[in-house]
Design an enzyme around this catalytic site. Structure first.
Site, short mmCIF file in Angstrom:
data_model
loop_
_atom_site.label_atom_id
_atom_site.label_comp_id
_atom_site.label_asym_id
_atom_site.label_seq_id
_atom_site.Cartn_x
_atom_site.Cartn_y
_atom_site.Cartn_z
N HIS A 200 8.84 6.23 -5.54
CA HIS A 200 7.69 7.04 -5.92
C HIS A 200 6.63 7.04 -4.83
O HIS A 200 5.77 7.91 -4.80
CB HIS A 200 7.10 6.57 -7.27
CG HIS A 200 6.62 5.16 -7.32
ND1 HIS A 200 7.44 4.10 -7.65
CD2 HIS A 200 5.41 4.63 -7.10
CE1 HIS A 200 6.75 2.98 -7.65
NE2 HIS A 200 5.51 3.27 -7.30
N ASP A 229 14.53 3.86 -7.65
CA ASP A 229 13.16 3.84 -7.13
C ASP A 229 13.10 3.16 -5.77
O ASP A 229 12.63 2.04 -5.64
CB ASP A 229 12.23 3.14 -8.14
CG ASP A 229 10.76 3.42 -7.85
OD1 ASP A 229 10.47 4.19 -6.92
OD2 ASP A 229 9.90 2.85 -8.57
N GLY A 309 -1.68 -1.43 -7.36
CA GLY A 309 -1.69 -1.64 -5.93
C GLY A 309 -0.50 -2.45 -5.45
O GLY A 309 -0.35 -2.68 -4.26
N SER A 311 2.86 -1.73 -6.03
CA SER A 311 4.13 -1.01 -5.95
C SER A 311 4.74 -1.03 -4.55
O SER A 311 4.04 -0.98 -3.56
CB SER A 311 3.93 0.47 -6.34
OG SER A 311 4.48 0.75 -7.58
N SER A 326 8.65 -1.78 -8.63
CA SER A 326 8.64 -0.44 -9.20
C SER A 326 7.43 -0.24 -10.10
O SER A 326 6.58 0.60 -9.86
CB SER A 326 9.93 -0.19 -9.99
OG SER A 326 9.89 1.06 -10.64
#
Length: 355
Positions: A200, A229, A309, A311, A326
């Site tokens: 993402h 992801d 913050g 990810s 994720s």
């Protein structure tokens, strides 16, 4: 000076009658039997995975028991107990095989793929645990409840106090055109330098820099989300040799020398610029999370906390890369649940290796 980024996990973007017993049985070695010192948890997990492939429908998952320092292997056929002992693990007879619990997951995917839900096979409970966050209300909550109830004792429903979300927010790792994300692990593809981050993140930007408004350091060459992801970013400087290490936030780093598959019960750490270094354990594998932005499957479920913050960054066990952050629920004050994209799957898909 040549930019030499590190894999610092700067996380900023965010059959048998016995088998049918309701209470499972752990088949311990006989009293007085000589017991060899247990192999490392990772070695036991690898041996158990190979055994599960041979046992087929008689296997039902495994988990590491820290108290006994043994891997517990679930089986549905007591006659397979000695094969388990031969690997150094402890056999445990349960009702449902992994294959049977996967049919539960297939049913949930058809009947209850609702944003704000997640599910994972829990080998300790020998069932699929379904979680609903606070956004699942009204008709959606009733639909989910009915779907889980129809599955009987093969599934259990629980609720979390905070929503499942992609951990999207600020931090100081890598900057895209409109977002800030986290560098997970440095890797190589055909000898050239790349790094992995969350899919993402990759969907959100085609270029990256090491500071807000800074010069470009790399470009997204592949990004996979939803479904999985992860994203692969190629460094612009093909001659650079990025360090393979994780920031421990105490002035030191952990060298990363390879990647490994996670196992239930494994002690792991997550390093992030938003919340620092935090540890916990793997609670489930092959988890599905139905984010508002789309569903992701095959994830590692953990009780490691994370915050907005975090990810895209690194989950690791010693020198082994395990996962890329994720999303999840909760925070590092009250605790939470966080899901990770397995690194081994991303490496395999991209033909990449840890330097």
């Amino acid at each position: 000076m040549t930019y030499r980024p590190t894999s610092t996990a700067r996380l900023t973007l965010a059959g048998t009658a016995a088998a049918a017993l309701a209470v499972s049985a752990v088949l311990l070695p006989g009293a007085g039997a000589a017991t060899a010192a247990p192999a490392s948890p990772a070695h036991q997990a690898k041996a158990a995975a190979a055994l599960a492939a041979r046992l087929g429908n008689r296997a039902a998952g495994s988990y590491y028991d820290a108290a006994s320092r043994r891997l517990v292997v679930n089986i549905t056929d007591p006659s397979a107990a000695q094969q388990v002992r031969d690997t150094g693990a402890v056999p445990r007879v349960v009702r449902y095989s992994t294959a049977q619990l996967h049919t539960v997951i297939a049913d949930l995917a058809k009947q209850a793929r609702i944003a704000g839900t997640a599910w994972v096979i829990d080998p300790r409970q020998d069932k699929v645990v379904v979680t609903a966050d606070p956004t699942v209300t009204g008709a959606k909550r009733a639909r989910l409840g009915a779907a889980v109830k129809a599955l009987g004792d093969r599934a259990a429903l629980r609720h979390t106090a905070s929503p499942f979300k992609l951990l999207v927010a600020g931090g100081d790792a890598i900057w895209g055109s409109s977002v800030r994300c986290s560098l997970g692990f440095n890797v190589t593809v055909d000898g050239a330098p790349y790094f992995l981050t969350a899919g993402h993140c990759g969907n959100a930007s085609s270029t990256w820099s090491d500071s807000g408004g800074g010069a470009e350091i790399g470009q997204t060459v592949d990004s996979r989300f939803p479904g999985t992801d992860y994203a692969l970013v190629q460094y612009d400087d093909s001659s650079s040799a990025p360090a393979s290490e994780v920031d421990l936030y105490d002035g030191s780093t952990q060298e990363i020398t390879g990647a490994a598959d996670a196992y239930v019960g494994e002690s792991v750490e997550r390093s992030g610029s938003t919340s620092g270094l935090h540890g916990g354990s793997v609670t489930g594998l092959d988890a599905t999370v139905n984010y508002e932005e789309g569903s992701v499957s095959g994830l590692i479920d953990t009780d490691v906390c994370a915050e907005a913050g975090d990810s895209g960054g690194a989950l690791f066990d010693g020198s082994s890369a395990i996962g890329l952050t994720s999303g999840g629920s909760g925070d590092c004050t009250s605790g939470g649940e966080t899901f990770f994209q397995p690194v081994t799957a991303a490496l395999s898909a991209e033909g990449a290796t840890i330097p």
